[in-house]
Design an enzyme around this catalytic site. Structure first.
Site, PDB file in Angstrom:
ATOM      1  N   GLU A 263       0.862  -1.178   0.000  1.00 17.58           N
ATOM      2  CA  GLU A 263       0.000   0.000   0.000  1.00 17.58           C
ATOM      3  C   GLU A 263       0.899   1.228   0.000  1.00 17.58           C
ATOM      4  O   GLU A 263       1.949   1.245   0.645  1.00 17.58           O
ATOM      5  CB  GLU A 263      -0.885   0.022   1.250  1.00 17.58           C
ATOM      6  CG  GLU A 263      -1.647   1.336   1.370  1.00 17.58           C
ATOM      7  CD  GLU A 263      -2.753   1.327   2.407  1.00 17.58           C
ATOM      8  OE1 GLU A 263      -2.634   0.575   3.388  1.00 17.58           O
ATOM      9  OE2 GLU A 263      -3.726   2.070   2.223  1.00 17.58           O
ATOM     10  N   ASN A 594     -12.282  -3.351   0.935  1.00 16.68           N
ATOM     11  CA  ASN A 594     -11.194  -3.421   1.907  1.00 16.68           C
ATOM     12  C   ASN A 594     -11.746  -3.129   3.295  1.00 16.68           C
ATOM     13  O   ASN A 594     -12.094  -1.995   3.567  1.00 16.68           O
ATOM     14  CB  ASN A 594     -10.107  -2.394   1.574  1.00 16.68           C
ATOM     15  CG  ASN A 594      -9.033  -2.344   2.628  1.00 16.68           C
ATOM     16  OD1 ASN A 594      -8.332  -3.326   2.867  1.00 16.68           O
ATOM     17  ND2 ASN A 594      -8.922  -1.212   3.307  1.00 16.68           N
ATOM     18  N   GLU A 595     -11.867  -4.132   4.098  1.00 16.52           N
ATOM     19  CA  GLU A 595     -12.358  -4.031   5.481  1.00 16.52           C
ATOM     20  C   GLU A 595     -13.471  -2.992   5.616  1.00 16.52           C
ATOM     21  O   GLU A 595     -13.479  -2.185   6.546  1.00 16.52           O
ATOM     22  CB  GLU A 595     -11.198  -3.790   6.477  1.00 16.52           C
ATOM     23  CG  GLU A 595     -10.412  -2.510   6.280  1.00 16.52           C
ATOM     24  CD  GLU A 595      -9.383  -2.273   7.390  1.00 16.52           C
ATOM     25  OE1 GLU A 595      -8.633  -3.186   7.744  1.00 16.52           O
ATOM     26  OE2 GLU A 595      -9.353  -1.127   7.905  1.00 16.52           O
TER      27      GLU A 595
HETATM   28  O1  AHR Z   1      -2.188  -1.486   6.838  1.00 20.23           O
HETATM   29  C1  AHR Z   1      -2.557  -0.193   7.142  1.00 20.23           C
HETATM   30  C2  AHR Z   1      -4.052   0.001   7.105  1.00 20.23           C
HETATM   31  O2  AHR Z   1      -4.674  -0.825   8.022  1.00 20.23           O
HETATM   32  C3  AHR Z   1      -4.723  -0.362   5.813  1.00 20.23           C
HETATM   33  O3  AHR Z   1      -4.685   0.653   4.895  1.00 20.23           O
HETATM   34  C4  AHR Z   1      -6.127  -0.610   6.230  1.00 20.23           C
HETATM   35  O4  AHR Z   1      -6.762  -1.521   5.377  1.00 20.23           O
HETATM   36  C5  AHR Z   1      -6.005  -1.098   7.641  1.00 20.23           C
HETATM   37  O5  AHR Z   1      -6.840  -0.447   8.483  1.00 20.23           O
END
Ligand code: AHR
Length: 865
Positions: A263, A594-595
């Protein structure tokens, strides 16, 4: 007898005190339950309970234990619960509505059957009132509809109705007398709390009390650290471990277990893995990237002008490309001044190495201009130089190769006008010729190699939260990240800086191919990040992509699959071919979401995308999402949705203490083998203070033995986050820290690398006997036995998180190892240490494996075929 003193009822206020133990009480069938919150910590304390047998004397349940917390909006400023209103239905269902903040026209609602396990939170946007305060919920006796009545800060009252607590009517004005009395008051330690009083059966309260006790017990276990090992294990003698391998009980496990989570956080892309040396090369840094908190964060960031007779301005009248509106204008009346860029914390040059400069220029005045581009050190000594003429009235791309004549750590790029005139400059890029695999627009070689050394089987990109972005307009759109660099669309990075999109989908896919890893792009599920800035106008957390735009959004995802896998004559495959990759990338996996908060808004959009991808591309494995934690509403609701839709795989995330990993090694043993498979997409053990050390690394290694054991269910894992540039870190701990010159892999990195290089595709069941029967001891020893059927090697991993040695025996002959060479790798040290690296040696094993496993160590014994 109650151990605490109870204060009498005074002046219509109920008095509340704290229980120290509740088990021995004689209790009536029915008791009273008081629900309330406090305004402590800016309304972040959530929903609390107290109980009473006479509605006079009150006992706190868990001392302001939070049974429900608001999940609306940003951490810190939002996620507030103001004046919750809890009601119970005759069938035992509970609903809670609450105010979210003082500004917005939204209220929150959540439901539960037991006051412990709450369903998804729903945030309803109302159309009337200045804001939405103190909502109450009740069922209308005659219509049986639910009514939510609220008022605003002007004192006007409104009502919305619903049959299902999900779709609400438009708001209408009502008179104040249609707003039912809201609260009763109760006193606790001299303070008065407002809330609702309910009559419940004793078991309701008993379960709440048990929940608090259980959580307390778990919290204690999970907080265990090695710091107290000298007390916890003061009498512990060396332990014996007998591993009994049973090759008849082997099973196939995933050969994709170890992967990479990439990321752009902590400057992982620009200023990190992406090889570009110039910061803000496109002059597109925007104050909004940092939410207007940094007055130096603008188009001129990282650029300085020194000297007289030249002005440096930013213009946007006729840009190189509409996606890159800003550019620099230098107006020189007499040469002498210098425009400079010091990259990310300065630029390092290596003697004899070539640096490729590229920039777009345009003549704005009438006279032809000449500029000199040069690499210089801190003192201004020139390392390399090249002259360029600017004679075109239209944008022209120019390039030069500069070879540094010395090693320099504090260098910069300078652009010096050599004649009077007015010129425009944009997309000023400086790339080392040497990138990973010598790719153009490639990756920083040493960082990419460090990642490749893990031997990851897949790379997930571009996030994390970055994938779904901060509000609808910030969702990462893959099409903005491909094509010529000047046509890519830079944008704000959710982590508070800028993404140039120079490292885009083409580069991600190419990197995957270069290191033989499966590409795993993650796209937003039509909703932005669950922690987005909220906006009642449809952006932010609650809003999803409008339904009438969803077809186009879904098409974008289908286009991605065609871009990756279509032949070179297909519409999108052609773009890939034109970028230099005629062969398909062979995409097999795609993550959707994503979550995310599993809200109605999410479910609707996820389902649409999932169904479309499944229909058009049954060959692609879709990976769904089940929230940001190993428990809670999003985890439960996410799994429900995955089961309903039969999503092939789901992405789980959890960042927990080492203790959690020690005591949850059975987490996946309990998983239904016929349900969706798991991608553990983000995880890490965090020591107190959000740090990592040998202890966290060993906890991760220990847990991974359990993951290998469950490698039929858990198909993929990736530690998160991966990279962090020193001095530009938004999240700790990370796997690899770096600056311009150095790379510091953490101990967790070595764990990943050891697993990545010693994975197997066959798990061999092995029972064990531990000489010490204490749970705390047994749980700190982990092992796994796998075979890599390609090489035929048998791999035994043993983790010892105890302060004493573990004498280990394993009947490896039973698994076909007839004695011979093995490579033993050991990672060991003191638990708090941060700089420990593994040491490998060749050993000979004559018959069975028998060895002393050092205290606090991770051992990989690779028995060579
Ligand atoms: O890994 C850092 C962050 O943690 C990611 O962007 C997110 O998906 C999670 O909350």
């Amino acid at each position: 007898m109650l151990k605490h003193s109870l204060i009498c009822f005074i002046c219509g206020i109920f008095l509340l005190s704290t229980a120290s133990s509740l088990t021995a009480y004689a209790v009536p069938d029915h008791v009273y339950l008081f629900s309330y919150t406090t305004n402590k910590d800016n309304n972040h304390s959530g929903l609390h309970f107290a109980w009473s047998s006479d509605s006079i004397n009150w006992i706190s349940i868990g001392n302001e234990y939070s049974f429900l917390r608001s999940d609306y909006g940003r951490w810190g400023s939002e996620k507030r619960m103001i004046s919750p209103y809890l009601v119970m239905e005759p069938n035992g269902a509970w609903h809670c509505v609450w105010q979210l903040n003082e500004r917005e026209k939204l209220f929150a609602i959540a439901s539960t059957n037991d006051l412990i396990n709450w369903g998804s939170q729903h945030y309803e946007l109302v159309n009337r009132g200045k804001n939405c305060t103190n909502p109450v919920l009740f069922r209308d006796g005659s219509s049986q509809q639910y009514n939510v009545v609220y008022h605003d800060s002007t004192g006007a009252y409104f009502r919305v109705t619903t049959n299902d607590l999900h779709s609400f009517s438009k708001a209408e004005n009502v008179s104040p007398n249609q707003y039912p009395p809201r609260n009763r008051s109760v006193q606790l330690n001299g303070a008065v709390y407002n809330g609702q009083i309910h009559t419940v059966n004793w078991p309701v309260v008993e379960k709440l009390l048990k929940k608090v006790e259980d959580d307390k017990a778990k919290e204690k276990l999970y907080a265990e650290t090695t710091a107290l090992d000298s007390i916890r294990f003061s009498n512990l003698q060396p332990v014996k471990l007998d591993i009994s391998i049973d090759p008849k009980q082997s099973k196939q496990i995933s050969d994709l277990l170890i992967g990479i989570f990439f990321e752009d956080i902590n400057y992982a892309a620009d200023g990190g893995l992406y090889g570009e040396l110039i910061q803000n090369r496109d002059f597109e840094y925007d104050p909004g990237d940092r939410e207007y908190r940094d007055k130096n964060w603008n188009s001129k960031h990282s650029w300085t002008i020194a000297g007289n007779e030249t002005t440096f301005e930013i213009d946007s009248a006729s840009p190189v490309h509409e996606n890159n509106p800003h550019y620099a204008v230098l107006t020189t009346s007499a040469p002498g001044a210098i425009l400079a860029n010091s990259g990310y914390d300065s630029i390092s040059f290596k003697k004899g190495e070539k640096y490729n400069l590229s920039l777009f220029t345009k003549q704005l005045g009438s006279s032809i201009s000449k500029i000199e581009a040069r690499l210089v050190d801190k003192k201004g000594s020139v390392l390399a130089t090249s002259q360029l003429s600017i004679d075109a009235k239209n944008w022209q791309q120019q390039s030069a190769a500069l070879v540094a004549n010395a090693d320099v750590n504090n260098g910069r790029l300078e652009i010096k006008p050599l004649s009077a005139g007015r010129i425009a400059i944009d997309m000023v890029s400086l790339f080392p010729e040497k990138t990973f695999k010598n790719r153009k627009n490639g990756m920083r070689e040493d960082l990419a190699q460090t990642i490749a050394d893990i031997h990851p089987r897949f790379i997930r990109f571009p996030g994390g939260c970055l994938a779904h972005g901060d509000g609808l307009n910030n969702i990462y759109r893959w099409k903005n990240s491909i094509g010529p660099l000047e046509a890519r669309k830079p944008q704000r990075n959710i982590w508070g800086y800028h993404q140039s999109a120079g490292l885009g989908y083409f580069e991600y896919f190419r990197f995957c191919e270069d290191i033989n890893a499966e590409p795993l792009p993650v796209v937003a599920a039509g909703v932005p990040c669950q922690n987005s800035v909220c906006s009642p106008t449809g952006g932010g957390q609650q809003g999803g992509i409008p339904l009438n735009e969803m077809d186009a959004y879904i098409q974008e995802i289908l286009d991605l699959i065609e871009w990756a896998n279509g032949d070179a004559n297909s519409k999108w495959g052609r773009l890939r071919a034109e970028a230099g990759h005629p062969k398909p990338f062979n995409l097999k996996y795609i993550g959707i979401g994503n979550e995310d908060l599993i809200s109605d808004v999410f479910e609707e959009r996820f389902t649409m995308i999932y169904n479309a991808v499944k229909k058009q591309h049954p060959e692609i494995t879709v990976i769904g999402t089940v929230g940001p934690s190993s428990e809670g509403a999003d985890y439960v609701e996410g799994w429900k949705l995955a089961n309903k839709l039969k999503v092939p795989m789901v992405d789980e995330h959890y960042y927990r203490s080492p203790g959690w990993f020690i005591y949850n090694q059975d987490f996946y043993d309990k998983y239904d083998r016929s349900a969706s498979k798991v991608y553990l997409g983000e995880y890490a053990a965090h020591a107190p203070g959000a740090t990592s050390n040998l202890e966290t690394a060993l906890a991760e290694a220990l847990y991974l033995t359990a993951v290998e054991r469950n490698g039929d269910v858990v198909k993929m894992t990736s530690y998160a986050p991966l990279l962090a540039r020193k001095g530009h870190t938004q999240w700790n701990p990370d796997l690899i820290y770096f600056d311009n010159l150095t790379i510091r892999p953490t101990i967790g990195y070595y764990v990943q690398k050891l697993y990545g290089n010693n994975s197997g595709n066959e798990y061999i069941t092995a029972a064990s006997t531990v000489s010490n029967k204490e749970d705390a001891v047994k749980k700190r020893i982990g092992y796994s036995v796998v075979r890599d059927t390609k090489s035929g090697d048998l791999i035994v991993k043993i983790i010892n998180l105890l302060p004493v040695a573990v004498h280990t025996k394993a009947n490896v002959r039973q698994a076909g190892f007839n004695g011979g060479k093995a490579i033993q790798t050991v990672l060991t040290g003191r638990p708090m240490e941060k700089d420990v690296a593994p040491v490998s040696k060749e050993i000979k094993i004559e018959s069975e494996l028998e060895m002393e496993i050092a205290p606090y160590s991770f051992n990989v014994i690779r028995l060579l075929k």
